[in-house]
Design a protein around this motif. Structure first.
Motif, PDB file in Angstrom:
ATOM      1  N   UNK A 138      54.059  27.610  67.341  1.00 30.89           N
ATOM      2  CA  UNK A 138      52.964  28.890  66.917  1.00 30.89           C
ATOM      3  C   UNK A 138      52.276  29.243  67.878  1.00 30.89           C
ATOM      4  N   UNK A 139      52.167  30.362  68.466  1.00 34.68           N
ATOM      5  CA  UNK A 139      51.482  31.220  69.654  1.00 34.68           C
ATOM      6  C   UNK A 139      50.009  31.073  69.492  1.00 34.68           C
ATOM      7  N   UNK A 140      50.219  30.482  67.809  1.00 28.82           N
ATOM      8  CA  UNK A 140      48.490  31.266  67.675  1.00 28.82           C
ATOM      9  C   UNK A 140      48.336  29.359  67.148  1.00 28.82           C
ATOM     10  N   UNK A 141      49.014  28.438  67.248  1.00 27.87           N
ATOM     11  CA  UNK A 141      48.803  27.202  66.620  1.00 27.87           C
ATOM     12  C   UNK A 141      47.549  26.336  66.865  1.00 27.87           C
ATOM     13  N   UNK A 142      46.538  25.766  65.812  1.00 23.59           N
ATOM     14  CA  UNK A 142      45.683  24.692  66.422  1.00 23.59           C
ATOM     15  C   UNK A 142      45.991  23.846  66.463  1.00 23.59           C
ATOM     16  N   UNK A 143      44.722  23.379  68.024  1.00 22.21           N
ATOM     17  CA  UNK A 143      44.765  22.657  68.432  1.00 22.21           C
ATOM     18  C   UNK A 143      43.824  21.936  68.418  1.00 22.21           C
ATOM     19  N   UNK A 144      42.625  22.661  67.322  1.00 18.42           N
ATOM     20  CA  UNK A 144      41.323  21.821  67.084  1.00 18.42           C
ATOM     21  C   UNK A 144      40.925  20.203  67.322  1.00 18.42           C
ATOM     22  N   UNK A 145      43.110  20.260  65.686  1.00 21.28           N
ATOM     23  CA  UNK A 145      42.624  18.236  66.241  1.00 21.28           C
ATOM     24  C   UNK A 145      43.040  17.365  67.411  1.00 21.28           C
TER      25      UNK A 145
END
Length: 257
Positions: A138-145
């Motif tokens: 996903x282009x808007x993936x959540x990388x925070x984890x």
């Protein structure tokens, strides 16, 4: 930029504007001065390819205290080579980082990945190098984890380095992370890779797509197993691909010349 701080060189294969690389910069920026040199747009699947017949251009996209962002019209490898040649003549990077990639680079994807190409290029220049990837396209993936582990790995590699000829391939699973596994690359196969279509003007054309199969799903020491069971997979990867066992066995071959 201050010469008394580590220099972190970052590139990727999703383009300088991708959320993954922007997230990575934000995660590690306080650990040193950051130099980004990445393709203008997506260059997935370029592996270690470089431009041998086309001219290359660099464009400054952002410059502020402790951060410069450049784009290159070439491949990930072009970006790293240009950054080292043009911006690092007086100060070598303390670490070269590829990523964060949108999509995993486990198993045989290691050989296709432009993100891993970044780490391999740095490694071939005897610079400590790491590639980070997330199992999310996903282009808007959540990388925070990924933040804590990205920072821990980056900090440790800057402080301790890596053995000559070794870089790290770090892949993150989707969802909750159960822990970290140091593991080997799984054997896997891509199949149904070519889709044939017929153009209205009368000719056939093809799309490269494909499906991936883990050929040893029972093996718990692989990156594929780790990712499918919720673990971060860290695979130490060597530049030297010599098979030393086969080399020894071939000494008995009777080869005429």
């Amino acid at each position: 930029m201050k010469f008394n701080r580590p220099l972190i060189l970052i590139s990727n294969d999703d383009g300088y504007q991708a959320k993954g690389i922007r997230s990575l910069v934000e995660m590690v920026r306080d650990l040193g001065d950051v130099l980004v040199c990445a393709p203008e747009d997506a260059r997935s699947g370029y592996a270690c390819a470089f431009s041998a017949t086309d001219y290359l251009r660099l464009r400054l996209r952002q410059k502020e205290e402790g951060l410069e962002v450049w784009s290159c019209n070439g491949t990930p490898i072009d970006s790293v080579k240009l950054a080292l040649n043009q911006f690092c003549t007086e100060r070598l990077p303390s670490i070269v980082i590829g990523g964060i990639n949108h999509g995993d680079n486990a198993s045989v994807n290691t050989h296709y990945s432009g993100t891993m190409g970044v780490a391999l290029e740095g490694c071939m220049k005897y610079l400590p190098s790491v590639a980070f990837s997330l199992c999310n396209y996903d282009a808007d993936a959540d990388f925070e984890p990924m933040r804590r582990i990205v920072r821990d790995v980056t900090r440790r590699v800057i402080a301790e380095g890596l053995p000559k000829g070794v870089c790290l391939n770090v892949n993150f699973p989707l969802g909750e992370v159960k822990g970290v596994r140091i593991c080997r690359m799984a054997y896997g196969t891509w199949y149904d890779e070519c889709v044939k279509e017929h153009h209205p003007r009368g000719y056939d054309y093809f799309w490269m797509v494909g499906r991936y199969r883990n050929d040893e799903p029972w093996a718990e020491d692989t990156d594929n197993w780790a990712l499918s069971h919720g673990y971060v997979a860290i695979t130490p990867t060597r530049i030297d691909v010599t098979d030393y066992q086969m080399m020894a066995a071939m000494k008995d071959w009777d080869i005429a010349y």
